[in-house]
Design an enzyme around this catalytic site. Sequence first.
Site, PDB file in Angstrom:
ATOM      1  N   LYS A  79      40.795 -16.863  13.442  1.00  0.00           N
ATOM      2  CA  LYS A  79      41.143 -16.945  14.861  1.00  0.00           C
ATOM      3  C   LYS A  79      41.058 -18.406  15.330  1.00  0.00           C
ATOM      4  O   LYS A  79      41.969 -18.931  15.931  1.00  0.00           O
ATOM      5  CB  LYS A  79      40.201 -16.047  15.666  1.00  0.00           C
ATOM      6  CG  LYS A  79      40.451 -16.067  17.151  1.00  0.00           C
ATOM      7  CD  LYS A  79      39.551 -15.065  17.854  1.00  0.00           C
ATOM      8  CE  LYS A  79      39.600 -15.293  19.366  1.00  0.00           C
ATOM      9  NZ  LYS A  79      38.797 -14.331  20.110  1.00  0.00           N
ATOM     10  N   GLU A 120      33.514 -21.546   6.364  1.00  0.00           N
ATOM     11  CA  GLU A 120      33.694 -20.778   5.118  1.00  0.00           C
ATOM     12  C   GLU A 120      35.188 -20.657   4.783  1.00  0.00           C
ATOM     13  O   GLU A 120      35.611 -20.852   3.644  1.00  0.00           O
ATOM     14  CB  GLU A 120      33.107 -19.364   5.258  1.00  0.00           C
ATOM     15  CG  GLU A 120      31.597 -19.295   5.344  1.00  0.00           C
ATOM     16  CD  GLU A 120      31.075 -19.389   6.774  1.00  0.00           C
ATOM     17  OE1 GLU A 120      31.794 -19.916   7.654  1.00  0.00           O
ATOM     18  OE2 GLU A 120      29.932 -18.933   7.002  1.00  0.00           O
ATOM     19  N   GLU A 165      27.527  -6.966  15.978  1.00  0.00           N
ATOM     20  CA  GLU A 165      27.889  -8.245  16.604  1.00  0.00           C
ATOM     21  C   GLU A 165      28.196  -8.028  18.087  1.00  0.00           C
ATOM     22  O   GLU A 165      28.011  -8.918  18.913  1.00  0.00           O
ATOM     23  CB  GLU A 165      29.092  -8.884  15.889  1.00  0.00           C
ATOM     24  CG  GLU A 165      29.260 -10.370  16.185  1.00  0.00           C
ATOM     25  CD  GLU A 165      30.228 -11.091  15.252  1.00  0.00           C
ATOM     26  OE1 GLU A 165      29.775 -11.754  14.298  1.00  0.00           O
ATOM     27  OE2 GLU A 165      31.444 -10.984  15.471  1.00  0.00           O
ATOM     28  N   GLY A 167      37.414 -11.303  17.450  1.00  0.00           N
ATOM     29  CA  GLY A 167      37.531 -11.279  15.987  1.00  0.00           C
ATOM     30  C   GLY A 167      37.300  -9.896  15.413  1.00  0.00           C
ATOM     31  O   GLY A 167      38.068  -9.408  14.584  1.00  0.00           O
ATOM     32  N   ARG A 168      36.250  -9.228  15.855  1.00  0.00           N
ATOM     33  CA  ARG A 168      35.911  -7.913  15.283  1.00  0.00           C
ATOM     34  C   ARG A 168      36.808  -6.799  15.818  1.00  0.00           C
ATOM     35  O   ARG A 168      36.647  -5.640  15.446  1.00  0.00           O
ATOM     36  CB  ARG A 168      34.435  -7.604  15.515  1.00  0.00           C
ATOM     37  CG  ARG A 168      33.983  -7.707  16.965  1.00  0.00           C
ATOM     38  CD  ARG A 168      32.461  -7.763  17.052  1.00  0.00           C
ATOM     39  NE  ARG A 168      31.967  -8.037  18.390  1.00  0.00           N
ATOM     40  CZ  ARG A 168      31.789  -9.234  18.904  1.00  0.00           C
ATOM     41  NH1 ARG A 168      32.118 -10.301  18.194  1.00  0.00           N
ATOM     42  NH2 ARG A 168      31.312  -9.393  20.116  1.00  0.00           N
TER      43      ARG A 168
END
Length: 551
Positions: free
Chosen positions: A213, A219, A361, A275-276
């Site tokens: 995003k 990472e 989260e 994001g989730r």
Amino acid sequence: MSETTADLTRPDRLPQWEALGKHRRELGGTHLRKLFAADPDRGSRYTLDVGDLHIDYSKNLVTDETLALLRELAEARGVAALRDAMFHGEKINITEDRAVLHTALRSPHDVVVEVDGHNVVPKVHSVLNKMCVFAERVRGGDWTGHTGKRIRNVVNIGIGGSDLGPAMAYEVLRPYTRRDMTFRFVSNVDGADLHEAVRDLDAEETLFIIASKTFTTVETITNATAARRWLLERLGGDQAAVAKHFVALSTNAEKVTEFGIDPDNMFEFWDWVGGRYSYDSAIGLSLMIAIGPDHFREMLAGFHLVDEHFRTAPPEENAPLLLGLLGVWYGNFWDAQSHAVLPYSHYLSRFTAYLQQLDMESNGKSVDRQGNPVEWQTGPVVWGTPGTNGQHAYYQLLHQGTKMIPADFIGFAEPVAELGELAGQHDLLMANFFAQTQALAFGKTPEEVAAEGVPADLVAHKTFRGNHPTTTILAKELTPSVLGQLVALYEHKVFVQGAIWDIDSFDQWGVELGKVLAKRLEPVLTDGTGGEALDSSTAALVRRYRTLRGR
Ligand code: F6P
């Protein structure tokens, strides 16, 4: 904020909360055996049907009064008003000043959803159409690699919401995927993840999808950079190859371009997609290539079906509301610390991992929306693995341990078609599915154990207290639409709980500190500089690490 205003927003100061506490004390240890005996219709009365999902909540520690009190709490907390605000594009993610509109990702064309006065639905469909064209080109061999070979391998590189959704859904929908193509998902910054994903692939036939995003997640950018190196080493170092082997899924065109990916090969989404909550956005591109645009659209329709249900069903029939309230009941009034999700389908092997990010989260928060510390429990630890494996591992604790662990059991009437003669095992799988909720609810009394001739000194060991609450979700078949329905059900359940607890379910500040500290520590590990202010434990560990690495 004055004490009085703050008090008004506190769920635990509401009379409905107090009434639930009193009701809980009155229920005491009332056993499910007693509740079932008192109402022969309980097993059919306490059920809901939403789309293809049949939800049996009769094996929960609730009565009509419990359910009525929980719904009153939801009303007092303004859950419906917040839900409507979410669907209307209001900026309910207050700490980031953002709308929360994953529901717009699955809206039909003709729906208008405005953010800052602009209808977002046409943009959603335009990206969806672009994804469909691209997915068909890759699937049909029309989109080729730099040397003209067709793409046979797709590697999604992303983490958190940019990995878990497509990775989970790919596993769930394997029977719908192109079996002649290879799909891999790389998330961990541990180089082993990328190494294992690409070591047997032909670079000429490999497409990397860089899903991020923000396009700044260390990472993902580290792995994407390593993947680019891997590709160029194998394709003679021609930078032009990147355009044919890398596409990006992001909200950040600038960073995508900076990385070297052609903006034409970027599939966009927007800051109002968390994001989730993003795998039905452009983040689902790898999944769409795997299952094809039609199945992807079927999945979106499944999501939308549950969105509409959540938006319009009355409280008594509203499944996400019910599941959310049951979680509040156990977490806040029974001191349950965790919630197990136990799918009886091997294809759902990553479903609980996906739910962990969605739930933990979102609702792992300890300040309310105004920033005051909460004095009530918020999100549970979510965990679980597919049955029947768990039965031979941790179910012992579910049955005879000391902890209250409410659980969702998810199962399907039909095995997937392609199992062939292995489909004959399905009744055995589902016999276990039904048996477990039965055992958890009703247990086995000492009298029943003794009547079997068990020696007196073993009776206690072989007794099952029962009274462990479970919810059963049963569908005919695990289709793309059913997957969409299941995910939307849990998304909205999480929403309901956040609304009750007065927390912002759509930010994730708790992941920041670790990121900052890791960035600071990296040079300490690499060249030993900058570690002067470390605490004695971390300093000693870092010293040992460096010694072990010969530094
Ligand atoms: O873990 C924090 C987080 O921001 C998640 O919410 C998100 O899904 C993940 O990192 C990946 O972020 P991005 O898609 O920006 O790379």
